[in-house]
Design a protein around this motif. Sequence first.
Motif, PDB file in Angstrom:
ATOM      1  N   ALA A 157       0.824  -1.205   0.000  1.00 29.09           N
ATOM      2  CA  ALA A 157       0.000   0.000   0.000  1.00 29.09           C
ATOM      3  C   ALA A 157       0.860   1.258   0.000  1.00 29.09           C
ATOM      4  O   ALA A 157       0.577   2.217  -0.733  1.00 29.09           O
ATOM      5  CB  ALA A 157      -0.934  -0.003   1.204  1.00 29.09           C
ATOM      6  N   MET A 158       1.930   1.272   0.810  1.00 25.49           N
ATOM      7  CA  MET A 158       2.811   2.439   0.864  1.00 25.49           C
ATOM      8  C   MET A 158       3.517   2.660  -0.466  1.00 25.49           C
ATOM      9  O   MET A 158       3.637   3.795  -0.948  1.00 25.49           O
ATOM     10  CB  MET A 158       3.849   2.258   1.975  1.00 25.49           C
ATOM     11  N   HIS A 159       3.986   1.583  -1.070  1.00 25.20           N
ATOM     12  CA  HIS A 159       4.689   1.693  -2.360  1.00 25.20           C
ATOM     13  C   HIS A 159       3.748   2.222  -3.441  1.00 25.20           C
ATOM     14  O   HIS A 159       4.119   3.117  -4.218  1.00 25.20           O
ATOM     15  CB  HIS A 159       5.245   0.325  -2.761  1.00 25.20           C
ATOM     16  N   TYR A 160       2.540   1.681  -3.479  1.00 28.77           N
ATOM     17  CA  TYR A 160       1.578   2.097  -4.499  1.00 28.77           C
ATOM     18  C   TYR A 160       1.144   3.546  -4.284  1.00 28.77           C
ATOM     19  O   TYR A 160       1.025   4.320  -5.254  1.00 28.77           O
ATOM     20  CB  TYR A 160       0.378   1.157  -4.476  1.00 28.77           C
ATOM     21  N   LEU A 161       0.936   3.937  -3.034  1.00 26.01           N
ATOM     22  CA  LEU A 161       0.583   5.326  -2.737  1.00 26.01           C
ATOM     23  C   LEU A 161       1.693   6.276  -3.178  1.00 26.01           C
ATOM     24  O   LEU A 161       1.434   7.354  -3.717  1.00 26.01           O
ATOM     25  CB  LEU A 161       0.317   5.500  -1.241  1.00 26.01           C
ATOM     26  N   SER A 162       2.933   5.879  -2.926  1.00 22.11           N
ATOM     27  CA  SER A 162       4.073   6.706  -3.319  1.00 22.11           C
ATOM     28  C   SER A 162       4.082   6.943  -4.826  1.00 22.11           C
ATOM     29  O   SER A 162       4.292   8.081  -5.293  1.00 22.11           O
ATOM     30  CB  SER A 162       5.379   6.027  -2.888  1.00 22.11           C
ATOM     31  N   ILE A 163       3.801   5.882  -5.592  1.00 22.59           N
ATOM     32  CA  ILE A 163       3.766   6.001  -7.051  1.00 22.59           C
ATOM     33  C   ILE A 163       2.627   6.910  -7.495  1.00 22.59           C
ATOM     34  O   ILE A 163       2.813   7.812  -8.330  1.00 22.59           O
ATOM     35  CB  ILE A 163       3.602   4.606  -7.688  1.00 22.59           C
ATOM     36  N   ARG A 164       1.448   6.706  -6.918  1.00 28.27           N
ATOM     37  CA  ARG A 164       0.271   7.480  -7.338  1.00 28.27           C
ATOM     38  C   ARG A 164       0.398   8.964  -6.972  1.00 28.27           C
ATOM     39  O   ARG A 164       0.022   9.837  -7.756  1.00 28.27           O
ATOM     40  CB  ARG A 164      -0.991   6.881  -6.695  1.00 28.27           C
TER      41      ARG A 164
END
Length: 312
Positions: free
Chosen positions: A20-27
Amino acid sequence: MQAHYEEVQRIADATTLPHAMHYLSIRIAEELDLSPLTDKLLRGKEQPYTLSSSEKLELWDRLKILSFTKLVVALWAVTMVSLYIRVQVNILGRHLYIDTARGLGSSDLPEDADLIDRDDQQKFLASVDYLANYGMQAMISNVQAAADEALKGKQLRDIFNTVVLHETFMQILEVFMSMGSPHQWVDFLMPRDIRFYKLVTASGHDETTLSGATKFDELMVETRAVLSSAEYTSVVDMSFKAAVDALIDEMRVQSGGSLISGMPLAKLVPRVVQMSPSLLAEPSNNRIIQVIRTIPEVELFFTLLYANMSDS
């Protein structure tokens, strides 16, 4: 009961939260890419006659608003998603415990007993990506409006110290959280209509069949009930306060202490820009997540939440 809880928590910490943290960072990087603004300002500095004074001022004003927007979006996202996953762990752990208890008395268990299956578990944990997939743009728009209000009248020459910066971040959060109807911010984290995922799944088919409520639907309804409670609102408030305290402390250290006495907003803005990615660091190195988990009242809330659920 404890074994179920710890197992779901372990899975969430090891896979769900890091993803979730990785995906949020990308978005967030995609939606709030500030490099075009910073590049234009850098070229204007190297080639003074390429930008007029009014153009430079306009670019700086946009960068001021968007840098604070991006930082608060990151702080809000890491705080709320980490808490959201803990709510999921409590709810899912309770269902697994009840299902196991019913299974142990299997002679009394009806053949059509509605137990939660692996697919529903995975689908429920995957719902944490709703913010990144569906709620991000609307959330950013509201945070930007809140940043506009908080920074209204603030000039680039104005002095910002740790106290003023703390007040500014808290004001942006408070304005954002109070927008719209009570608990409207929950809609950025999860769909209001529990049929949402069925509609998404069926969108590629000619016929859309919305059957009765499933175990997944039940999990989502319980999650919204917790997020909308007064007790959870207190947890969120305490978590934001601790997160902003940690952020200010980190910015103070990185400034070499100069932020204590204060610096012009023009010099602070680049530091604000640089801070956003660190807020979405991997959970084991994420200070915001670690700080929130040291708040006694927050830990007590989740302990009581799970105990009350399992007694019900």
